[in-house]
Write an enzyme that holds these catalytic residues in place. Structure first.
Site, short mmCIF file in Angstrom:
data_model
loop_
_atom_site.label_atom_id
_atom_site.label_comp_id
_atom_site.label_asym_id
_atom_site.label_seq_id
_atom_site.Cartn_x
_atom_site.Cartn_y
_atom_site.Cartn_z
N LYS A 124 -14.93 8.73 -3.51
CA LYS A 124 -15.80 8.87 -2.79
C LYS A 124 -16.87 9.74 -2.76
O LYS A 124 -18.24 9.84 -3.00
CB LYS A 124 -16.06 8.32 -0.60
CG LYS A 124 -15.05 7.25 -0.81
CD LYS A 124 -14.91 6.83 1.09
CE LYS A 124 -14.50 5.78 1.03
NZ LYS A 124 -13.43 5.98 1.86
N LYS A 134 0.59 14.71 1.52
CA LYS A 134 -1.09 14.44 1.86
C LYS A 134 -1.20 16.05 1.45
O LYS A 134 -1.60 16.27 0.58
CB LYS A 134 -2.10 13.70 2.75
CG LYS A 134 -1.61 12.14 3.04
CD LYS A 134 -2.40 12.26 3.67
CE LYS A 134 -2.93 10.99 4.03
NZ LYS A 134 -3.11 9.53 2.71
N HIS A 181 1.21 -1.13 -0.10
CA HIS A 181 -0.06 -0.27 -0.23
C HIS A 181 0.40 1.10 -0.29
O HIS A 181 -0.13 2.53 -0.08
CB HIS A 181 -1.24 0.04 1.29
CG HIS A 181 -1.84 -0.80 1.26
ND1 HIS A 181 -3.55 -0.84 0.68
CD2 HIS A 181 -1.42 -2.33 1.63
CE1 HIS A 181 -4.08 -2.21 0.92
NE2 HIS A 181 -3.29 -2.84 1.46
N THR A 208 -8.63 6.42 -1.38
CA THR A 208 -9.58 5.99 -2.21
C THR A 208 -10.79 6.72 -1.35
O THR A 208 -11.95 6.94 -2.17
CB THR A 208 -9.86 4.76 -1.20
OG1 THR A 208 -9.49 4.77 0.36
CG2 THR A 208 -9.91 3.88 -1.25
N LYS A 247 -8.66 13.91 5.67
CA LYS A 247 -8.00 12.74 5.49
C LYS A 247 -6.98 12.65 6.44
O LYS A 247 -6.77 13.56 7.29
CB LYS A 247 -7.14 12.19 3.74
CG LYS A 247 -6.83 13.80 3.39
CD LYS A 247 -5.81 13.16 2.39
CE LYS A 247 -6.83 14.05 1.02
NZ LYS A 247 -7.33 12.50 0.39
N ARG A 248 -5.87 11.43 6.73
CA ARG A 248 -5.01 11.76 7.63
C ARG A 248 -4.24 12.48 7.57
O ARG A 248 -4.36 12.77 6.20
CB ARG A 248 -4.56 10.92 7.29
CG ARG A 248 -4.70 8.77 8.78
CD ARG A 248 -5.36 9.51 10.07
NE ARG A 248 -4.24 9.31 10.77
CZ ARG A 248 -3.89 8.06 11.99
NH1 ARG A 248 -4.73 7.86 12.24
NH2 ARG A 248 -2.77 8.81 12.60
C1 OX2 Z 1 -2.90 3.68 2.42
C2 OX2 Z 1 -2.63 4.48 1.41
O1 OX2 Z 1 -2.05 5.24 2.37
C3 OX2 Z 1 -3.34 4.70 0.69
O2 OX2 Z 1 -2.85 5.02 -0.85
C4 OX2 Z 1 -4.83 4.07 -0.61
O3 OX2 Z 1 -5.54 3.80 -1.14
C5 OX2 Z 1 -5.11 2.94 1.32
O4 OX2 Z 1 -3.82 2.56 1.95
C6 OX2 Z 1 -5.62 1.90 0.43
O5 OX2 Z 1 -5.07 0.90 -0.54
N1 OX2 Z 1 -0.88 2.76 5.67
N2 OX2 Z 1 -1.98 3.02 4.72
C7 OX2 Z 1 -2.16 3.53 4.08
O6 OX2 Z 1 -0.75 2.11 3.65
C8 OX2 Z 1 -0.77 2.06 3.92
C9 OX2 Z 1 0.80 1.46 4.66
#
Ligand code: OX2
Length: 833
Positions: free
Chosen positions: A681, A572, A373, A677, A566-567
């Site tokens: 949404k 970001k 991820h 994601t 978002k976080r």
């Molecule tokens: C997140 C990613 O940062 C994000 O871009 C992605 O959409 C999401 O995972 C689901 O795939 N922790 N959180 C993420 O990656 C990690 C490691």
């Protein structure tokens, strides 16, 4: 087998089968029964919380009959199952989702009304199940919904944290973390005190000879018990109800504790109990950051070992040969957090079941798939060899053996490349030595996937490049992320969902999201556009009310709502957003009153948590709040600009925020956001997005068309050169950004010193996230947004067109891709009765 009722007595069970309610009267009976018996209350003592509890229990009973039937069916047919191992499941609320998925929300609404309650108020009583940080955990939750909806025999495995992600409070503009004790009353879980596993830690490895064969025996130093808690996962419009099994830790109560107890060391035996319970006590609140804490490694092994024990126990019931294991079991690793499962299965097969190493390894690698991820170096897991050795001595030996055989095969294939061996070794020869979990996950899996096209290409050309050489490109694949339209459209935005249904021939689009394309032929329909716009406006009114209630700031719902939730993370780039807001503020201030009258009113809405130890992220939150404090009370500005920070962003707030956005921001430095994601949404809820060419933004653009998205900024292929130039060339800051910095330094937004590090990151420390490089294009693109928004008719047309082309981004499509390309599993339909 012993627990099974003998044939002659089964007739009595069948005669007494539970019938679930299907109408209002049946529902009301159940609610009243639960209020009066389960909750021991009455109509004279029934508040909204009690109504919520009783409604949930009524639906829970329904789910559990379906759950039982699903499990029986899967056991009987004995087809291949999928196991999704994730340290995070960001589920949010369950009641609304359960009512909609079983198709009885209307029944509940009418029944609750008759009993004296409004369903919206009842639903709001539920505490979010917040067992995750952000996108990774929410993806797991969307996948569970799709797996059940598509009738896949699938289980989720995770940890039952006593404390989920902390609750965020904003005090004097700063984030304060408050523990999230969410388990006070949770009707959605079933404790399975009969499903327990003893998990070992520490100790040593001894060699033993059994029947002429030498085997390794791991003698434990500590044993902790894992207790299963099951959460039913209902599919939409199907009886299939899958299981999410969460493990809770408990002192084992075995000989270890009793020895101490008997020797009179009562205090230390209590301390042992507490230590055991600590394992599942708290979710680590870091997103895209690994901190290498021993307790975290303990969590990982505890959860992985309990889950594998459970999976193996289930497999063994069918008495098949071990070689059939991969035909019966597919295990997906959600990031590297469960990578020890690879080692644990190899240990079970070799040490416990007595298989030959190679045979076992073939089974292991055919079983696992690994999803990556992130490419951010600070998020890639590495564990000190010494720590693994201490906690899991036998596992370290196995890791070394896995590495040895792997490196031997690499050496054979690339005999002249010594450096390759150093680069790909699972053990990093650093000081101290580290186990590289991503490499272990690749070596132990048959497929590795990224989560959006750009990201999957990037892992192949950067962090995992050598592995593509070694294994060939086919081991690596892409599954672009998706979201469940049930929660993120039908549940979050019921009016829009209904309007869409009226144009798409009913609710089938919720199960086949490509049907949304039928909307496109109605884009020109004036009445349709009007209704669409009215719904958006109503959703904005609802958010405006929430803003007023929680911050005291009054915002005009006719303004353009610009949202970034978002976080909080430097990659970001919420700092880019707030710098842009300051730029807008300065421009407005410089205008004459007449000029100002022509400007478009905007509300800039932020939300998101910072990891408690992430100082810079906390400074960003502070700056946003400080800017808001000045701008929101500036009478020159009035409604033209408001800056809002929404406290405690979570899943249930997202369900309110996404439907109310006109434009949302997905503005990560190119190449850093694996997918994202929330971008999906927001578009699915009829909002447009401003974004960089990063993650899934690129595929969203491909699907909805370039004219329906506001893209800006440098491309990922240019990032490296730009960073290099910052460090080794002369680095000039964008002149508009410089003015923003000067204003901050003048003290316009409070003590300048508070923000000096944020400015220095751009001016002096190489601007790693390219804030200055992208600033001009960001500001310009926001001007285009303003212009586009002025033409409401065309804006709405863009929104409708975008929604109609979002079919690709359902998590149902993801699950079907995983099922076909990685898991090789088939759906199994459960009878309705
Ligand atoms: C997140 C990613 O940062 C994000 O871009 C992605 O959409 C999401 O995972 C689901 O795939 N922790 N959180 C993420 O990656 C990690 C490691």
């Amino acid at each position: 087998v012993e627990a099974s009722i003998p044939e002659p007595q089964r007739e009595a069970w069948k005669r007494n089968q539970i019938t679930s309610f299907t109408d209002k009267d049946g529902f009301e009976k159940e609610v009243v029964r639960h209020v009066e018996t389960t909750l021991a209350r009455s109509m004279f003592n029934c508040d909204e919380i009690a109504a919520y509890s009783a409604t949930s229990l009524a639906f829970r009973d329904r789910l559990i009959t379906h759950w039982n039937r699903t499990q029986q069916r899967q056991t009987y047919r004995d087809t291949k199952r999928v196991y999704y191992l994730s340290l995070e499941f960001l589920m949010g609320r369950a009641l609304d989702n359960a009512m909609l998925n079983v198709g009885l929300k209307n029944v509940a609404q009418d029944g609750l009304a008759e009993l004296g309650f409004r369903i919206e108020d009842v639903v709001k009583q539920e505490h979010d199940a917040a067992l995750g940080n952000g996108g990774l955990g929410r993806l797991a939750a969307c996948f569970l919904d799709s797996l059940a909806t598509l009738n896949f025999p699938a289980w989720g495995y995770g940890l039952r944290y006593r404390y989920g992600i902390f609750k965020q409070e904003i005090i004097d503009g700063y984030q304060v973390e408050v523990p999230d004790y969410w388990l006070d009353f949770n009707p959605w879980e079933f404790p399975r005190h009969d499903v327990t596993v003893d998990i070992q830690f520490f100790g040593q490895v001894n060699k033993k000879t059994v029947g002429g064969k030498t085997i390794s025996v791991w003698e434990a130093g500590e044993i902790v018990q894992a207790v299963a808690y099951d959460v039913p996962i209902p599919g939409y419009d199907t009886p299939t109800t899958n299981n999410l099994r969460l493990w809770s830790s408990k002192a084992s109560g075995g000989e270890f504790d009793f020895q101490k107890f008997n020797s009179g060391d009562y205090e230390s035996s209590v301390a042992d109990q507490q230590r055991a319970e600590t394992i599942s006590a708290v979710l680590y609140p870091n997103d895209n950051l690994e901190r290498g804490k021993e307790l975290r490694l303990k969590q990982q092994y505890f959860w992985v070992a309990a889950s594998l024990y459970d999976i193996v126990r289930r497999f063994k019931k069918s008495r098949r040969s071990w070689n059939e294991f991969p035909d019966q079991v597919a295990i997906q690793l959600n990031d590297t957090h469960p990578t020890l499962a690879i080692v644990e299965l190899q240990r079970i097969l070799v040490d416990v079941e007595g298989l030959e190493w190679d045979n076992a390894w073939e089974i292991v690698t055919s079983t696992f798939g690994y999803t990556n991820h992130t490419v951010l170096p600070e998020a890639l897991e590495k564990w000190p060899v010494g720590l693994v050795q201490h906690l899991l001595p036998r596992h370290l030996q196995i890791i070394y053996d896995i590495n040895l055989f792997f490196l031997q095969s690499v050496e054979k294939a690339f005999p002249d490349d010594r450096d390759m061996l150093r680069r790909v070794s699972i053990i990093e020869e650093s000081q101290p030595k580290m186990v590289r979990m991503a490499f272990l996950a690749i070596v132990g899996s048959h497929k590795v996937n990224g989560v959006a096209e750009l990201h999957s290409d990037l892992i192949k050309t950067t962090i995992f490049k050598d592995f593509v050489e070694i294994y060939g490109p086919d081991k690596f694949t892409n599954v672009t992320n998706g979201i469940t339209p049930r929660r993120w459209l039908h549940q979050a935005n019921p009016r829009l969902s209904e309007l869409i249904a009226s144009k798409c021939g009913g609710n089938d689009f919720l199960k086949d999201l490509t049907i949304l394309n039928q909307l496109e032929k109605h884009v020109e329909d004036k009445q349709f556009r009007k209704e669409w716009a009215e719904i958006k406006y109503a959703n904005k009114v609802r958010l405006a009310k929430h803003i007023k209630d929680t911050t005291g700031v009054v915002v005009n719902p006719a303004s353009l709502f610009d949202v970034q939730v978002k976080r909080i993370h430097e990659y970001k780039r919420q700092q880019l957003n707030i710098f842009g807001v300051i730029h807008r503020y300065l421009s407005l201030k410089a205008m004459t009153p007449d000029q100002r009258k022509k400007q478009l009113p905007r509300v800039s809405i932020f939300g998101g948590k910072a990891a408690p130890g992430y100082w810079m992220a906390k400074q960003i939150i502070h700056l946003i709040n400080s800017v808001g404090a000045v701008v929101n009370k500036d009478e020159d500005i009035g409604d033209l600009l408001k800056v809002i920070f929404l406290e405690d962003y979570n899943v249930s707030k997202a369900e309110m925020i996404c439907p109310a956005s006109d434009i949302s921001e997905h503005i990560s430095t190119a190449g850093t956001e694996a997918s994202g994601t929330s971008n999906m949404k927001f578009v699915l809820n009829g909002g447009l997005i401003i974004g960089t060419c990063d993650g899934a933004n690129i595929e969203i653009t491909r699907e909805i068309g370039e004219s329906n998205i506001f893209l800006f900024g440098n491309l990922s292929e240019d990032v490296e050169d730009l960073r290099h130039a910052h460090t080794y060339g002369s680095h000039t800051i964008d002149s508009d950004l410089d003015k923003v910095f000067n204003e901050i330094e003048k003290g316009t937004f409070g003590t300048p010193h508070d923000f000096s590090a944020m400015i220095a990151a751009v001016r002096q420390h190489g601007d790693y996230y390219l804030v200055s490089d992208d600033f001009h294009s960001y500001i310009e693109t926001h001007q285009l947004v303003d212009e586009a928004y002025r033409n409401q008719d065309e804006w709405i047309a863009k929104c409708i067109t975008s929604v109609s082309r979002m079919g690709f981004f359902t998590s149902d499509r993801c699950i079907n891709e995983y099922a076909e390309e990685i898991w090789n599993v088939e759906p199994l339909v459960v009878d309705r009765h």
